[in-house]
Design a protein around this motif. Structure first.
Motif, short mmCIF file in Angstrom:
data_model
loop_
_atom_site.label_atom_id
_atom_site.label_comp_id
_atom_site.label_asym_id
_atom_site.label_seq_id
_atom_site.Cartn_x
_atom_site.Cartn_y
_atom_site.Cartn_z
N GLN A 1 13.61 22.59 9.33
CA GLN A 1 14.88 21.86 9.21
C GLN A 1 14.80 20.63 8.31
N TRP A 2 13.61 20.04 8.22
CA TRP A 2 13.48 18.81 7.46
C TRP A 2 13.07 19.03 6.00
N ALA A 3 12.78 20.28 5.63
CA ALA A 3 12.20 20.53 4.30
C ALA A 3 13.07 19.97 3.17
N ASP A 4 14.36 20.29 3.17
CA ASP A 4 15.22 19.85 2.06
C ASP A 4 15.36 18.33 2.04
N ARG A 5 15.59 17.77 3.20
CA ARG A 5 15.78 16.31 3.26
C ARG A 5 14.51 15.58 2.79
N HIS A 6 13.36 16.06 3.26
CA HIS A 6 12.08 15.46 2.84
C HIS A 6 11.91 15.59 1.33
N PHE B 1 -2.65 8.35 -2.78
CA PHE B 1 -2.13 9.72 -2.64
C PHE B 1 -2.96 10.54 -1.67
N VAL B 2 -2.31 11.13 -0.70
CA VAL B 2 -2.98 12.07 0.20
C VAL B 2 -3.18 13.37 -0.57
N THR B 3 -4.44 13.79 -0.70
CA THR B 3 -4.71 14.99 -1.51
C THR B 3 -5.19 16.14 -0.64
N MET B 4 -4.61 17.30 -0.94
CA MET B 4 -4.95 18.53 -0.22
C MET B 4 -5.95 19.34 -1.03
N SER C 1 0.87 -1.17 0.00
CA SER C 1 0.00 0.00 0.00
C SER C 1 0.91 1.22 0.00
N ILE C 2 1.18 1.69 -1.22
CA ILE C 2 2.25 2.69 -1.40
C ILE C 2 1.62 4.09 -1.42
N SER C 3 2.17 4.96 -0.59
CA SER C 3 1.64 6.33 -0.53
C SER C 3 2.78 7.32 -0.82
N PRO C 4 3.09 7.48 -2.13
CA PRO C 4 4.18 8.40 -2.48
C PRO C 4 3.79 9.81 -2.05
N LYS C 5 4.80 10.55 -1.62
CA LYS C 5 4.49 11.86 -1.06
C LYS C 5 4.66 12.97 -2.11
N LEU C 6 3.63 13.78 -2.22
CA LEU C 6 3.57 14.87 -3.19
C LEU C 6 4.31 16.09 -2.64
N ALA C 7 4.54 17.07 -3.53
CA ALA C 7 5.21 18.31 -3.09
C ALA C 7 4.45 18.97 -1.95
N SER C 8 3.13 18.80 -1.96
CA SER C 8 2.30 19.46 -0.92
C SER C 8 2.51 18.88 0.47
N SER C 9 3.31 17.80 0.58
CA SER C 9 3.57 17.20 1.90
C SER C 9 4.79 17.81 2.58
N THR C 10 5.59 18.55 1.83
CA THR C 10 6.90 19.02 2.33
C THR C 10 6.74 20.01 3.50
N PRO C 11 7.50 19.77 4.57
CA PRO C 11 7.35 20.61 5.77
C PRO C 11 8.10 21.94 5.65
N ASP D 1 -4.47 21.41 -6.82
CA ASP D 1 -3.09 21.57 -7.29
C ASP D 1 -2.32 20.26 -7.26
N ASP D 2 -2.78 19.30 -6.48
CA ASP D 2 -2.07 18.02 -6.38
C ASP D 2 -2.20 17.17 -7.65
N VAL D 3 -3.25 17.44 -8.45
CA VAL D 3 -3.53 16.54 -9.57
C VAL D 3 -2.38 16.47 -10.57
N SER D 4 -1.78 17.61 -10.90
CA SER D 4 -0.70 17.58 -11.91
C SER D 4 0.49 16.78 -11.37
N ASP D 5 0.75 16.94 -10.08
CA ASP D 5 1.83 16.18 -9.44
C ASP D 5 1.55 14.67 -9.51
N ILE D 6 0.31 14.29 -9.25
CA ILE D 6 -0.08 12.87 -9.28
C ILE D 6 0.04 12.34 -10.72
#
Ligand code: SAM
Ligand code: 2KA
Ligand code: SF4
Ligand code: MG
Length: 260
Positions: free
Chosen positions: A156-161, A184-187, A135-145, A190-195
Motif C-alpha cells: 500500500q505504501w509503495a507509490d507514496r514512498h 546511503f543505505v546500500t543493498m 545526517s541526510i540519508s536519501p532513500k534509493l529505489a531499492s528502499s521502496t516497499p 545496483d545501487d551505485v548508479s542511483d547514488i
C-alpha cells in the motif's frame, strides 16, 4: 516507553495535530554514535515517532510501520538528556524527526544548552533549525516497499514512498545551510548508479560543495548477520567510486538490542 499509536503519526501527517509543546518519543538513550563522520562519539539519542516514508528495511519499525510513543514535553526531554551528564552530543532521529514542528524548538533548546546537534533525516523536509550536522540519508529505489518486500505484505505504501523519497529542493537547502553527510543505505552493486545520479543532480542544483568524502556508503543490515552479508561488498563499492564507507558500530557491538 508507554505505548499508543495515533493515526496521524502513523501516516507521518502531523500538520493538523495540536502537539502543544510535546513530541511523540519512541525511545531516549545514551550510546555511541554508530554511523557516519561522528561514529564512536558518546551521544544521547532522542528517537521521535512517525515517518512520511516506509522503507521496507526500516530498522526502527515502531516509528514508521507501527509507531509507538509517549508524548513528552520539551522540558522533560531536555531534562532526560541532561541526566546523561557525560554527553555533549545529541542525536535527534526517528522516524523522521523533521515532520514535527516541535523538533525545531527542541533543537533550539539543545543548542542553547551547549549541545552539538546531529539530525538523522531522510532529506525530504527542510527546516530552519539549530543543526550542527545534518545526517541526510536519501532513500534509493531499492528502499521502496514493493508488495513482495513490504513487511505488511500489501504494497500500500509503495507509490507514496516512491513519489516522496527524493526532494531535490529540500536536499539542496539542507546541504547549503548545515554541516552535512549524505549517508546511503546500500543493498548491492545496483545501487551505485542511483547514488551517482542523485549526487550529480544535487551538485547541479546547488552551489554548496559536495565532496566525495561527504558521500557515505552504509551496508544495509539491522542485525550482525545481515550486516556481515553486505559489509564487504559495500566497502568494495566505496573503494571503487571514491566514496566513504561507514560502519554500523552499534550493530557490531550490540546487534539489534533496543536503546543502543
Ligand atoms: C531509522 S532512520 C531515522 C532517520 C530518518 N528517517 C532516515 O531514514 O534517515 C536512521 C538511520 O538508519 C538507517 N537505516 C534504517 N534501516 C536500516 C537498515 N536496515 N540497515 C541500515 N541502515 C538503516 C537510515 O537510512 C538512517 O540513516
Ligand atoms: N548507536 C546508534 N547510532 C545511531 N546513529 C544513527 C542512528 C539512528 O537510528 O538514527 C543510531 C542508532 O540507532 N544507534
Ligand atoms: S525514512 Fe527512516 S524512519 Fe522512515 S521508514 Fe525509512 S529508515 Fe525508517
Ligand atoms: Mg538506528
Amino acid at each position: 516507553m508507554p505505548v499508543n499509536a495515533d493515526t496521524d503519526v502513523v501516516d507521518g501527517d502531523v500538520d493538523n495535530v495540536e502537539t502543544d509543546g510535546s513530541l511523540p518519543i519512541n525511545e531516549l538513550f545514551y550510546s555511541l554514535q554508530g554511523e557516519g563522520k561522528l561514529a564512536g562519539v558518546p551521544s544521547v539519542f532522542i528517537r521521535t515517532s512517525g515517518c512520511n516514508l516506509r522503507c521496507w528495511f526500516c530498522d526502527s519499525y515502531h516509528t514508521s510501520w507501527e509507531p509507538t510513543h509517549a508524548w513528552l514535553d520539551l522540558d522533560t526531554i531536555v531534562d532526560e538528556v541532561k541526566d546523561h551528564d557525560e554527553a555533549d552530543h545529541v542525536v535527534v532521529t526517528g522516524g523522521e524527526p523533521l515532520i514535527h514542528d516541535e523538533t525545531v524548538r527542541l533543537l533550539d533548546r539543545l543548542s542553547t544548552a551547549g549541545y552539538h546537534t546531529t539530525v538523522e533525516t531522510n532529506g525530504t523536509i527542510y527546516r530552519d533549525a539549530s543543526i550542527d550536522l545534518a545526517s541526510i540519508s536519501p532513500k534509493l529505489a531499492s528502499s521502496t516497499p514493493l508488495p513482495e518486500k513490504d513487511p505488511k505484505e500489501d504494497g500500500q505504501w509503495a507509490d507514496r514512498h516512491e513519489n516522496q523519497r527524493i526532494d531535490i529542493d529540500a536536499l539542496s537547502h539542507l546541504v547549503e545551510d548545515y554541516g552535512f553527510q549524505l549517508k546511503f543505505v546500500t543493498m548491492d552493486q545496483d545501487d551505485v548508479s542511483d547514488i551517482n545520479q542523485l549526487v550529480d543532480r544535487l551538485r547541479a542544483s546547488t552551489d554548496a560543495v559536495i565532496r566525495d568524502s561527504d558521500v557515505l556508503l552504509m551496508p544495509e543490515g539491522a542485525t550482525r548477520e545481515r550486516l556481515n552479508e553486505r559489509r564487504e561488498l559495500t566497502a568494495e563499492m566505496a573503494l571503487k567510486h571514491g566514496y566513504q564507507y561507514t560502519p554500523r558500530l552499534h550493530v557490531d557491538l550490540w546487534n539489534d538490542a533496543p536503546e543502543t
